[in-house]
Design an enzyme around this catalytic site. Structure first.
Site, PDB file in Angstrom:
ATOM      1  N   CYS A   1      11.558   7.681  -3.373  1.00  0.00           N
ATOM      2  CA  CYS A   1      10.071   7.962  -3.047  1.00  0.00           C
ATOM      3  C   CYS A   1       9.592   8.726  -1.991  1.00  0.00           C
ATOM      4  CB  CYS A   1       9.415   6.433  -2.984  1.00  0.00           C
ATOM      5  SG  CYS A   1      10.058   5.829  -1.523  1.00  0.00           S
TER       6      CYS A   1
ATOM      7  N   HIS B   1       0.385  -0.350  11.888  1.00  0.00           N
ATOM      8  CA  HIS B   1       0.755  -0.143  10.695  1.00  0.00           C
ATOM      9  C   HIS B   1       2.104   0.512  10.168  1.00  0.00           C
ATOM     10  CE1 HIS B   1      -0.363   1.206   6.565  1.00  0.00           C
ATOM     11  NE2 HIS B   1       0.160   2.259   6.440  1.00  0.00           N
TER      12      HIS B   1
ATOM     13  N   HIS C   1       3.712  -0.119   3.271  1.00  0.00           N
ATOM     14  CA  HIS C   1       3.285  -0.890   2.012  1.00  0.00           C
ATOM     15  C   HIS C   1       4.660  -1.490   1.625  1.00  0.00           C
ATOM     16  CE1 HIS C   1      -0.168   1.679   2.514  1.00  0.00           C
ATOM     17  NE2 HIS C   1      -0.869   0.442   1.991  1.00  0.00           N
TER      18      HIS C   1
ATOM     19  N   ASP D   1       9.066  -4.062  -6.765  1.00  0.00           N
ATOM     20  CA  ASP D   1      10.157  -3.220  -7.842  1.00  0.00           C
ATOM     21  C   ASP D   1      11.296  -2.787  -6.915  1.00  0.00           C
ATOM     22  OD1 ASP D   1       8.988  -1.184  -5.876  1.00  0.00           O
ATOM     23  OD2 ASP D   1       8.226   0.210  -7.461  1.00  0.00           O
TER      24      ASP D   1
ATOM     25  N   ARG E   1      10.453  -3.819  -2.353  1.00  0.00           N
ATOM     26  CA  ARG E   1      10.654  -2.394  -1.694  1.00  0.00           C
ATOM     27  C   ARG E   1       9.697  -2.253  -0.424  1.00  0.00           C
ATOM     28  NH1 ARG E   1       8.279   2.714  -3.097  1.00  0.00           N
ATOM     29  NH2 ARG E   1       7.228   1.659  -5.044  1.00  0.00           N
TER      30      ARG E   1
ATOM     31  N   CYS F   1       8.239   0.113   1.955  1.00  0.00           N
ATOM     32  CA  CYS F   1       8.253   1.568   2.118  1.00  0.00           C
ATOM     33  C   CYS F   1       7.645   1.789   3.236  1.00  0.00           C
ATOM     34  CB  CYS F   1       7.164   2.040   0.787  1.00  0.00           C
ATOM     35  SG  CYS F   1       7.434   3.860   0.667  1.00  0.00           S
TER      36      CYS F   1
END
Length: 132
Positions: free
Chosen positions: A60, A97, A100, A104, A112, A114
């Protein structure tokens, strides 16, 4: 810590991502291809967030993990920005931050995480850490 203090401590990109909720471009993060054993900590406060044994290649473009290292350090909140419904992950210690989380990922969690490389520092296993 105030926004002014964060601006003094962090680089421009670190501040934009960690404090303002930005995102680094995919496939540009310095930790994307990190394969050594160790732990990933918050860039801002050094809270332990992820461990190398839960990192995997999703294709990704961002470092991805299937589990967090310490549940009390990673928080979740709804994010409906950019016309999408997502779940933001953030550091519970300093509110940075991180990225996310998506449903999946691989088992055993199916998650996951990410994460922006800019939000993390990597501490290799077996190497003494020097705090500056």
């Amino acid at each position: 810590m105030t926004h002014h203090n964060w601006k003094n401590k962090l680089s421009k990109d670190e501040y934009r991502i960690c404090r303002l909720g930005g995102t680094e471009h995919p496939f540009t993060g310095v930790l994307l291809n990190e394969e050594r054993e160790g732990e990933y900590v918050c860039k801002c406060c050094e809270a332990t967030l992820f461990k190398s044994e839960t990192k995997y290649d999703t294709g990704c473009g961002w470092p991805s993990f299937y589990d967090q290292a310490e549940a009390e350090n990673v928080g979740f909140r709804e994010d409906d920005s950019h016309g999408m419904h997502r779940v933001e992950i953030y550091c519970k210690r300093c509110d940075a931050h991180l990225g996310h989380v998506f449903p999946d990922g691989p088992q055993p969690t199916g998650q996951r995480y990410c994460v922006n490389s800019v939000s993390l520092s990597f501490n290799p296993a077996g190497e003494k850490q020097i705090k500056g």
